[in-house]
Design a protein around this motif. Structure first.
Motif, PDB file in Angstrom:
ATOM      1  N   ALA A 327     -33.344 -37.741 -37.037  1.00 23.45           N
ATOM      2  CA  ALA A 327     -32.745 -37.061 -35.890  1.00 23.45           C
ATOM      3  C   ALA A 327     -33.139 -37.831 -34.643  1.00 23.45           C
ATOM      4  O   ALA A 327     -33.888 -38.813 -34.702  1.00 23.45           O
ATOM      5  N   VAL A 328     -32.641 -37.384 -33.490  1.00 20.63           N
ATOM      6  CA  VAL A 328     -33.017 -37.978 -32.212  1.00 20.63           C
ATOM      7  C   VAL A 328     -33.599 -36.883 -31.317  1.00 20.63           C
ATOM      8  O   VAL A 328     -33.384 -35.687 -31.535  1.00 20.63           O
ATOM      9  N   MET A 329     -34.320 -37.313 -30.300  1.00 28.44           N
ATOM     10  CA  MET A 329     -34.802 -36.408 -29.270  1.00 28.44           C
ATOM     11  C   MET A 329     -34.126 -36.795 -27.957  1.00 28.44           C
ATOM     12  O   MET A 329     -33.983 -37.975 -27.654  1.00 28.44           O
ATOM     13  N   ILE A 330     -33.719 -35.782 -27.191  1.00 23.80           N
ATOM     14  CA  ILE A 330     -33.083 -36.037 -25.903  1.00 23.80           C
ATOM     15  C   ILE A 330     -33.948 -35.481 -24.772  1.00 23.80           C
ATOM     16  O   ILE A 330     -34.629 -34.469 -24.934  1.00 23.80           O
ATOM     17  N   GLY A 331     -33.924 -36.172 -23.616  1.00 26.92           N
ATOM     18  CA  GLY A 331     -34.714 -35.752 -22.471  1.00 26.92           C
ATOM     19  C   GLY A 331     -33.865 -35.625 -21.222  1.00 26.92           C
ATOM     20  O   GLY A 331     -33.469 -34.538 -20.828  1.00 26.92           O
ATOM     21  N   ARG A 332     -33.552 -36.749 -20.591  1.00 27.65           N
ATOM     22  CA  ARG A 332     -32.797 -36.712 -19.335  1.00 27.65           C
ATOM     23  C   ARG A 332     -31.457 -36.001 -19.490  1.00 27.65           C
ATOM     24  O   ARG A 332     -31.012 -35.293 -18.586  1.00 27.65           O
ATOM     25  N   ALA A 333     -30.808 -36.175 -20.628  1.00 29.31           N
ATOM     26  CA  ALA A 333     -29.468 -35.603 -20.813  1.00 29.31           C
ATOM     27  C   ALA A 333     -29.482 -34.089 -20.622  1.00 29.31           C
ATOM     28  O   ALA A 333     -28.637 -33.528 -19.919  1.00 29.31           O
ATOM     29  N   TYR A 334     -30.431 -33.402 -21.245  1.00 24.57           N
ATOM     30  CA  TYR A 334     -30.435 -31.949 -21.098  1.00 24.57           C
ATOM     31  C   TYR A 334     -30.959 -31.513 -19.740  1.00 24.57           C
ATOM     32  O   TYR A 334     -30.577 -30.447 -19.224  1.00 24.57           O
ATOM     33  N   LEU A 335     -31.821 -32.316 -19.114  1.00 21.19           N
ATOM     34  CA  LEU A 335     -32.294 -31.981 -17.776  1.00 21.19           C
ATOM     35  C   LEU A 335     -31.152 -32.041 -16.764  1.00 21.19           C
ATOM     36  O   LEU A 335     -31.075 -31.220 -15.839  1.00 21.19           O
TER      37      LEU A 335
END
Length: 407
Positions: A327-335
């Motif tokens: 899987a991947v982890m997202i940071g800036r995108a959801y912020l």
């Protein structure tokens, strides 16, 4: 304006329009000249797809598991600190993740208590820094366990670089009267963001409640950051100690080298995140997606492998899974989604990713993300960065010994 947006890039544009300059600057900042943060995204553009013209066209299955948690798609929320872009912060993100069937990562430096976040999303991993004494670390782990955290994310990939070529965002240590007067010119020209906080009845919270010890007060973000900087760096025996003390699934975040990945397995972790801290660690580190294939091949099925860094669309997720990530982890995108429209904005971002994954699976004629592999991609020669692999024996006599550990 229609609250719905169709791309993560549009979420970013709306976040920039809505947020005070310093707040938005904190979201886009990378260390030094930003070479790594740019490379994280650019590397995905070098990967192409090899679609089929015919094949299964039924419903596509995006579900997978990471550290025993069932996910509706191969995406997790990466822990990020002090989400002051919206009054509901991490709780809004947790609710959005739960609504879309994925797990939440909660930062030690979060602005919301872990108990509130887990109430919003029981599938929450608590992110831990090696910060303070071992007794203090044990107390934070005990609190996370009591709150119901399903696992730990141990983050070690962070250096001390403060300089940024375009200027570091100015963030106050606390929002007292003096700070509010200083930042008034920024906030007054962003009335929508300001009104959201006024309606909530409180000002942005820059404390880190999950770093509090005992009945003591929650430290400010910079106080917690200072404690982390003042704590001697851990070694592999400390990683093993964390795994033993937690006695549950632990993900080690920040692995970019094969030798580190293998040491992580020996230390007892159940998963690793191939990550360069989103470009906020050591600038000049390769894109995480370039390191992923070699690391994933080296560890095989011994542990779960996820990727963190540069994800902006569903096709990026598919490329990472095809190269070996669970899987991947997202940071800036959801912020950006949170800044644009609160919880619905985060759900919007997750829906964009889900749609992009489905579209890529359809084009590749794959019925499940579990069927993806390297043959679905066009990987240019020299794309990978094989870090931490001993040189070939035939090369050793012609190379200096200092160069024999990195490919």
């Amino acid at each position: 304006m229609n609250p719905w947006f169709e791309t993560v890039a549009e979420a970013q544009r709306r976040a920039k329009k809505r947020l005070p300059k310093s707040v938005y600057g904190a979201l886009i900042a990378g260390s030094e000249r930003g070479q790594t943060i740019e490379e994280n995204q650019r590397a995905f553009t070098e990967l192409g797809f090899a679609p089929h013209v015919a094949g299964p066209i039924g419903e596509r299955d995006q579900s997978t598991t990471v550290l025993g948690q069932q996910l509706s798609m191969p995406v997790l929320i990466s822990p990020t600190g002090v989400q002051a872009v919206h009054p509901d912060g991490e709780v809004a993100v947790a609710r959005a993740a739960a609504a879309r069937g994925i797990a939440m990562g909660l930062s030690s430096f979060a602005s919301k208590p872990i108990e509130e976040v887990i109430a919003a999303n029981p599938a929450t991993f608590f992110q831990l820094y090696w910060c303070g004494s071992k007794d203090e670390i044990l107390e934070r782990m005990a609190r996370a366990r009591a709150a119901g955290a399903v696992g730990l994310i141990l983050t070690l990939d962070w250096s001390f670089s403060h300089g940024r070529d375009w200027g570091s965002p100015v963030i106050p240590e606390k929002l007292d009267l003096r700070a509010m007067l200083r930042f008034a010119p920024q906030t007054l020209i962003k009335p929508r963001w300001l009104s959201t906080y006024l309606k909530s009845g409180h000002i942005p919270d820059l404390t880190a409640p999950n770093m509090a010890i005992g009945d003591g007060p929650a430290p400010g973000f910079f106080g917690a950051y200072g404690e982390w900087m003042g704590t001697p760096a851990p070694d592999w025996s400390d990683v093993q100690w964390i795994c033993e003390q937690w006695a549950g699934p632990v993900m080690l975040k920040g692995v970019m080298r094969v030798d580190d990945a293998l040491r992580a397995i020996d230390s007892g972790v159940a998963a690793i995140s191939v990550s360069n801290h989103g470009g906020n660690n050591l600038d000049g580190t390769p894109a995480a997606i370039r390191a992923l294939p070699v690391v994933a091949e080296a560890v095989g099925s011994q542990i779960d492998v996820v990727l963190d860094g540069g994800i902006r669309r569903g096709s990026d997720v598919v490329k990472a899974v095809a190269l070996g990530a669970r899987a991947v982890m997202i940071g800036r995108a959801y912020l950006w989604g949170l800044a644009a429209n609160g919880q619905p904005g985060v759900e919007n971002v997750l829906d964009i990713l889900r749609g992009g994954i489905d579209s890529a699976l359809l084009g590749l004629r794959k019925t499940s993300v579990r069927d993806l592999d390297r043959s679905d991609l066009i990987v240019p020669e020299g794309f990978e960065r094989a870090l931490g692999i001993p040189a070939r024996p035939t090369e050793i006599p012609t190379r200096p010994a200092s160069e024999a550990t990195v490919g």
